[in-house]
Design an enzyme around this catalytic site. Sequence first.
Site, PDB file in Angstrom:
ATOM      1  N   ASP A  28       0.528  -1.091   0.023  1.00 15.06           N
ATOM      2  CA  ASP A  28      -0.055   0.104  -0.107  1.00 15.06           C
ATOM      3  C   ASP A  28       1.089   1.201  -0.271  1.00 15.06           C
ATOM      4  OD1 ASP A  28      -2.520   1.087   0.195  1.00 15.06           O
ATOM      5  OD2 ASP A  28      -2.307   1.366   2.605  1.00 15.06           O
ATOM      6  N   GLU A 107      -6.983   5.117  -8.079  1.00 19.90           N
ATOM      7  CA  GLU A 107      -8.260   5.744  -7.638  1.00 19.90           C
ATOM      8  C   GLU A 107      -8.302   6.919  -8.580  1.00 19.90           C
ATOM      9  OE1 GLU A 107      -9.890   7.012  -2.863  1.00 19.90           O
ATOM     10  OE2 GLU A 107      -8.440   5.594  -3.445  1.00 19.90           O
ATOM     11  N   LYS A 143     -10.414   2.092  -8.359  1.00 22.22           N
ATOM     12  CA  LYS A 143     -10.432   2.383  -6.866  1.00 22.22           C
ATOM     13  C   LYS A 143     -11.870   3.766  -6.822  1.00 22.22           C
ATOM     14  CE  LYS A 143      -8.401   2.257  -3.028  1.00 22.22           C
ATOM     15  NZ  LYS A 143      -6.421   2.578  -1.870  1.00 22.22           N
ATOM     16  N   THR A 168     -13.663   1.142  -2.281  1.00 28.46           N
ATOM     17  CA  THR A 168     -12.395   1.700  -1.054  1.00 28.46           C
ATOM     18  C   THR A 168     -13.308   3.189   0.101  1.00 28.46           C
ATOM     19  OG1 THR A 168     -10.644   2.740  -0.045  1.00 28.46           O
ATOM     20  CG2 THR A 168     -11.425   3.799  -1.750  1.00 28.46           C
ATOM     21  N   PHE A 190     -12.142  -1.947   5.726  1.00 24.98           N
ATOM     22  CA  PHE A 190     -10.574  -0.432   5.996  1.00 24.98           C
ATOM     23  C   PHE A 190     -10.762  -1.393   7.595  1.00 24.98           C
ATOM     24  CE2 PHE A 190      -9.455   3.259   3.901  1.00 24.98           C
ATOM     25  CZ  PHE A 190      -9.180   3.026   2.366  1.00 24.98           C
TER      26      PHE A 190
END
Length: 338
Positions: A28, A107, A143, A168, A190
């Site tokens: 990440d 994203e 994303k 996400t 998350f």
Amino acid sequence: MASVSPDKRRKMESALEQLKKYTVVVADTGDFNAIEEYKPQDATTNPSLILAATKMPAYQHLLDQAIKYGIAKGGTEEEQVTSTMDKLFVSFGLEILKKIPGRVSTEVDARLSYDKDEMVARALRIIALYEEAGIDKDRVLIKLSSTWEGIQAGRELEEKHGVHCNMTLLFSFAQAVACAEAKVTLISPFVGRIMDWYKENTAQKSYEPHEDPGVLSVTKIYNYYKKYDYATVVMGASFRNIGEVKALAGCDLLTISPGLLGELKQDHSTVTPLLTVQKAKSCDLEKIHLDEKDFRWQHNEDRMAVEKLSDGIRKFAADAIKLETMIKEKMLNVKNGQ
């Protein structure tokens, strides 16, 4: 080596090596020079990670190239900045793809989180930029924020365009159910940000991994998906410590910062898969269906998820604006021949 007992061999293996037997390990970061030593399968980026990497001298050339591209594309200043941003995100993705065998996640601007059609259009632009660079769309995950609109954008991209999506900023069970029903490729629930919220909003200030509310949330989602044979895979994200990572061993994928990958590489404790399809099949979760009204109500019932989704979108949007400001300043210098 034949004489070494299996137990001893396990002790010699790092937690990272053990984890890779049960879970696809993903890096990440936007700092692609930091990922080679951990040999992840995939990598994920977001606006905040790209902003951080863009500030590093090693990546200035990518920003310069993206600005040249944006200026050449023409249009209003705003359009040039948008073209530059898309190109910059893709440029980082292209460099990352040289270092990993799998896929990169790129994203869509968080400021589009409530505009389905714009999210789809922006996603298709990003995919076109990858394809122009010779990268097949199967190596890219788009994303999108897990708002109702984002989830429906994901549905449309998957169904009509064969574009794989990574949903996400996912904090609630309702978001996870809606994503499964939209048949998206992957979700990123998350972990750490959920724990952050509980530390800030309840009396409990520390959690053991097995009682961590973020770990419990991802475990429930994983179990639900596997029990009901959804094709969407689960990639735990946003970790605060390696205890959380190890508590989710067995999850389809886990995306982990270089800092925590480094800790896992140094750690030699035993890692065992705690999430398994067998365990999931015997869990007692009821199957539910959510239309838009049900989704909005159930998500709204989860105060943590509502606050964290809004906060996540605001933070990614703020970092996108910081990046745009950097781009505008540099663009002006280029245009003025500096």
